[in-house]
Motif scaffolding. Structure first.
Motif, PDB file in Angstrom:
ATOM      1  N   ARG B 137       0.826  -1.206   0.000  1.00  0.00           N
ATOM      2  CA  ARG B 137       0.000   0.000   0.000  1.00  0.00           C
ATOM      3  C   ARG B 137       0.859   1.254   0.000  1.00  0.00           C
ATOM      4  N   VAL B 138       1.923   1.194   0.813  1.00  0.00           N
ATOM      5  CA  VAL B 138       2.832   2.348   0.857  1.00  0.00           C
ATOM      6  C   VAL B 138       3.488   2.526  -0.505  1.00  0.00           C
ATOM      7  N   ARG B 139       3.853   1.395  -1.115  1.00  0.00           N
ATOM      8  CA  ARG B 139       4.505   1.468  -2.409  1.00  0.00           C
ATOM      9  C   ARG B 139       3.575   2.051  -3.461  1.00  0.00           C
ATOM     10  N   ALA B 140       2.305   1.631  -3.400  1.00  0.00           N
ATOM     11  CA  ALA B 140       1.355   2.131  -4.388  1.00  0.00           C
ATOM     12  C   ALA B 140       1.127   3.613  -4.233  1.00  0.00           C
ATOM     13  N   PHE B 141       1.388   4.157  -3.045  1.00  0.00           N
ATOM     14  CA  PHE B 141       1.222   5.580  -2.844  1.00  0.00           C
ATOM     15  C   PHE B 141       2.502   6.340  -3.156  1.00  0.00           C
ATOM     16  N   LYS B 143       5.150   5.509  -5.240  1.00  0.00           N
ATOM     17  CA  LYS B 143       5.655   5.580  -6.612  1.00  0.00           C
ATOM     18  C   LYS B 143       5.010   6.693  -7.422  1.00  0.00           C
ATOM     19  N   PRO B 144       3.659   6.830  -7.393  1.00  0.00           N
ATOM     20  CA  PRO B 144       3.090   7.959  -8.123  1.00  0.00           C
ATOM     21  C   PRO B 144       3.548   9.310  -7.587  1.00  0.00           C
ATOM     22  N   THR B 145       3.780   9.377  -6.260  1.00  0.00           N
ATOM     23  CA  THR B 145       4.246  10.645  -5.713  1.00  0.00           C
ATOM     24  C   THR B 145       5.609  11.010  -6.267  1.00  0.00           C
ATOM     25  N   LEU B 146       6.492  10.019  -6.362  1.00  0.00           N
ATOM     26  CA  LEU B 146       7.800  10.281  -6.936  1.00  0.00           C
ATOM     27  C   LEU B 146       7.694  10.713  -8.382  1.00  0.00           C
TER      28      LEU B 146
END
Lengths: 475, 367
Positions: B137-141, B143-146
């Motif tokens: 879940r953290v990753r899914a949030f 990556k788009p932020t980066l």
């Protein structure tokens, strides 16, 4: 069976904190001393007068020791690494989010400052204009009174001269002379003075200084020398048109190239060279594309085309279409790579089924592959559009202006939003009252905020499309 | 049986229609091939334009008293070439103009160095975290932020360098801090800075940070800009390492940190190094942010500290600054743009090709 060293089934227990601490302290001390000496040596080499007092103080070594103790402990004591790395990674990743947040806060604050300060400036100028108008009105009243006085005096003189004349003909002659010669001459002297005071810059009067009205003016008016009037209407229009032209050129060519590389490839040296070329072009700096566009499009394509053959409107060599083509070349690798990935993701079973039913290659592409890969291609389009909207360097080389008053047309010179940011950030601050206000920088902040909102929306849409599309393809 | 209708037999294309179709196919394939060849054409066009202009720069000089160019003798050409690569002044406006690229290269080098120091470790840490440690879940949030961070245009980064980074970094320098504290009180930032100074924690450096142009904030901003690129490319490389390697390491008793750093990263080293090189080449080619942060004046620093605290022009910001003036087009001063751009182009091309080669040749193929 040869037996080597016997390996114990369990690993040796990790060293405890008590065992590693002396090592860590010693290495931290050494590292701190080395850093301090290095730092002071750099300062010694850099300036003429070296502050020996500050050099021998303990502040710097203590700070360095604290830092190096932390680093050495982390490097030597593995359980600490294990427990803290996830936190470190988390902080590193979300510091990016924090940076974004800070940037946005700064931009919003500066834009609010800009609108507030320019409201003040506009009201100041309005007051000056009203004052001038009142003064002009007063002058006019004075002149009217003066005119009346002159007329009355002249008439009284005339009556006096007429009374001395015996007959009606000479009376009429004197009357005629006074009315036609003397009175206008006297009025002429007064009139010049009055007309001078009526010239006022009423055009600069902006009555509405509320935020929506200022925002509308900001989005639709042109650039100006006065910071409170400087707006981005032409830049906005130029950016929109430029983006449309860029994707109009880049997307068909990009899809065509991706289709060739993926569908028609013969795995020979030509496709390999093209692929390597695309990867290299993706890394070329954008200024070089500007030089290329300037040379090819300005000096080569548009050199002899001075007027539009269809409408007769004069064309400038450094026009919007040329700029769009330059940016299309710039964003072509992005589109090609995204389209390649989208086309590659189409399952081969679909292609093979279509071939089995007797379709030709182009029929398979047009009817099966392209419709399925369209969302991925759309992602590439949006990414290339957002890249093109944010580019300023190639357009500076190409010859885009930074100061335009009216909306640009397709054949004329143009400006874009990033160029306005670039130009306005470097303008000096302005004195209002007794404080120096960075109003041009605040103006640039407002433009940046607009550009960032547009670009982040576009990028967010692209990422959203790509995520949804990937979930769909994963069958 | 009576209600069933018989479908008509499928029509076959006549020979003429099939021939027409193949002709159409041929034209379509040719036009697609031309679209694909456009990339090769563009590369050659860039090389051609740049070499033509650089050739004019190296082979011609300004005719006296006019705006024409006249060819130089062999000795003069040799002088100009050696001066370009070895002289330490870039002074086109002087009586005796000197065109030495060393100031510009030093500027680029400093910005790239600072950017690499910031972006490479940070990007690698983010990549390791996202590929090994982060929950899905953290990753899914994250990556788009980066990727959103990667979508900010570079002029805005330049704006941030001028308005946020330079004032922030200047509190660590003595002269700037004294100036700041001499101004009347102005809010939270002033209070924080003055209390830190009172406790002896500020300033750190004795000199003065150039305001508004300095290399340090340019490097910091370019580093921040490049972090998403390093993170995403390294993360792709790390995720390509198969699970069997990780499981083997854990089976031998390593903890998560040890498997990440001592097993996974070395296995993905080619991808990580390639991402580093691509990021450095991006930092070298960065224009607008350094143009705003470092200025456009070529200057050779006289001591090491000055190379970071003053505003030296980089190759890219010099090109933009010179072309912005839009003054005269045919003379040596204008042709020097092409020489600098040529060096820039071939440098980044070389770095990109090395990165591609590393990716292709040293990538371990897992079965």
């Amino acid at each position: 069976m040869k037996t080597g060293r016997s390996h114990s089934p369990m690993r040796a227990p990790a060293p405890s904190l008590g065992q590693t601490l002396p090592q860590v302290l010693v290495s931290a001390l050494v590292l701190a001393l080395m850093l301090t000496v290095l730092f002071h040596a750099l300062q010694f080499a850099s300036s003429e007068d070296f502050d020996w007092n500050a050099a021998l103080s303990l502040r710097m070594p203590l700070a360095m020791f604290a830092v190096s103790f932390g680093i050495m402990l982390w490097l030597r004591y593995r359980p600490l690494q294990e427990t803290t790395f996830s936190w470190i990674g988390f902080l590193a990743t979300f510091s990016g989010l924090g940076i974004l947040f800070f940037f946005f806060a700064q931009l919003i604050g500066d834009s609010a400052d800009h609108f507030r300060t320019s409201a003040l400036l506009i009201e100041q100028r309005n007051a000056e204009i009203l004052e001038k108008q009142a003064k002009a009105e007063k002058d006019r009243q004075n002149w009217l009174a003066e005119e009346k006085r002159i007329r009355d005096e002249t008439e009284a003189e005339m009556e006096g001269a007429i009374a001395d004349e015996p007959d009606a003909a000479s009376k009429a002659a004197i009357r005629k002379q006074y009315l036609e010669v003397v009175l206008p001459a006297q009025l002429k002297d007064a009139k010049i003075r009055a007309v001078e005071s009526e010239v006022i810059d009423v055009q600069f009067f902006r009555s509405d200084t509320s935020f929506p009205a200022q925002l509308w003016h900001f989005l639709t008016a042109g650039a100006s020398d006065q910071p409170q009037d400087a707006a981005i209407g032409p830049a906005l229009w130029g950016s929109v048109l430029l983006g449309l032209i860029t994707i109009a050129f880049a997307v068909p060519i990009g899809i065509g190239a991706a289709l060739y590389l993926e569908e028609y490839k013969a795995n020979n040296w030509l496709t390999y060279v093209i692929q390597v070329n695309i990867n290299n072009l993706a890394g070329v700096p954008s200024v070089v594309y500007g030089l290329l566009g300037g040379y090819v499009f300005i000096d080569f394509v548009f050199r002899h085309l001075h007027t539009n053959p269809l409408t007769g409107v004069p064309i400038h060599p450094a026009n919007l279409v040329g700029g769009g083509m330059t940016l299309a070349l710039l964003t072509l690798p992005v589109v090609i790579v995204a389209a390649q990935e989208a086309i590659r993701a189409v399952p081969s079973s679909i292609r093979q089924g279509a071939y089995a039913l007797g379709a030709t290659r182009w029929q398979v592409i047009w009817h099966q592959v392209l419709p399925m890969s369209l969302p991925g291609i759309l992602t590439g389009t949006i990414l290339s559009l957002s890249r093109a909207l944010g580019e300023a360097a190639p357009l500076v080389m190409f010859g885009a202006l930074t100061h335009i008053d009216q909306l640009p047309s397709l054949g004329g010179r143009f400006t874009v939003l990033p160029l306005q940011i670039f130009q306005r950030t470097t303008l000096p601050p302005v004195k209002i009252g007794d404080e120096t206000v960075h109003i041009w920088r605040d103006n640039a902040a407002a433009v940046s905020l607009l550009l960032l909102c547009v670009l982040l929306t576009l990028n967010g849409a692209a990422i959203y499309f790509r995520n949804r599309y990937q979930k769909r393809i994963r069958v | 049986m009576a209600t069933e209708t018989v479908k008509p037999a499928p029509r076959r294309l006549s020979a003429r229609n099939r021939w027409l179709q193949s002709v159409v196919e041929f034209f379509i394939e040719s036009s697609l091939l031309m679209s694909a060849m456009l990339s090769i054409v563009v590369t050659f066009a860039i090389a051609g334009v740049v070499c033509y202009g650089a050739g004019e720069f190296f082979l011609y000089k300004d005719a006296p008293g006019g705006s024409k160019l006249e060819p130089m003798t062999a000795g003069e050409i040799y002088d100009r070439v050696t001066q370009f690569f070895t002289a330490t002044e870039w002074t086109p406006g002087f009586q005796n103009p000197r065109y030495g690229i060393a100031p510009l290269v030093i500027g680029t080098l400093m910005v790239t160095l600072i950017a690499a120091l910031i972006a490479l470790p940070m990007g690698l840490i983010i990549a390791i975290y996202l590929s090994e440690y982060a929950k899905p879940r953290v990753r899914a949030f994250a990556k788009p932020t980066l990727e959103l961070l990667a979508g900010i245009p570079t002029v805005v980064y330049g704006f941030f360098a001028l308005t946020m980074v330079t004032p922030f970094l200047s509190i660590f320098f003595e002269a700037n801090l004294q100036e700041l504290l001499a101004q009347p009180d102005s809010g939270v930032w002033f209070g924080l800075v003055s209390s830190l100074h009172h406790w002896g924690l500020l300033p750190w450096f004795n000199g003065r940070l150039g305001d508004p142009n300095n290399q340090l904030s340019g490097g910091v901003v370019v580093g921040i800009m490049v972090i998403p690129m390093v993170a995403s490319l390294s993360e792709d490389a790390l995720r390509a390492v198969p699970l069997s390697l990780r499981h083997g390491a854990i089976a031998l008793g390593a903890n998560k940190f040890e498997t990440s750093v001592y097993v996974v990263v070395p296995a993905a080293l080619s991808g990580v190094i390639a991402s580093f090189i691509l990021a450095i080449s991006r930092a070298v080619g960065e224009t607008m942010a350094v143009s705003l942060a470092c200025g456009e004046t070529p200057r050779f620093p006289s001591n090491p500290a000055e190379s970071l605290t003053t505003g030296l022009a980089t190759m890219t910001s010099f090109i933009v600054g010179r072309a912005k003036g839009d003054a005269v087009h045919g003379n040596t001063d204008y042709n020097s743009i092409f020489a600098v751009a040529g060096m820039l182009f071939f440098m980044t091309l070389f770095m990109n090709m090395v990165a591609q080669m590393i990716l292709k040749r040293y990538r371990q193929v897992y079965q």
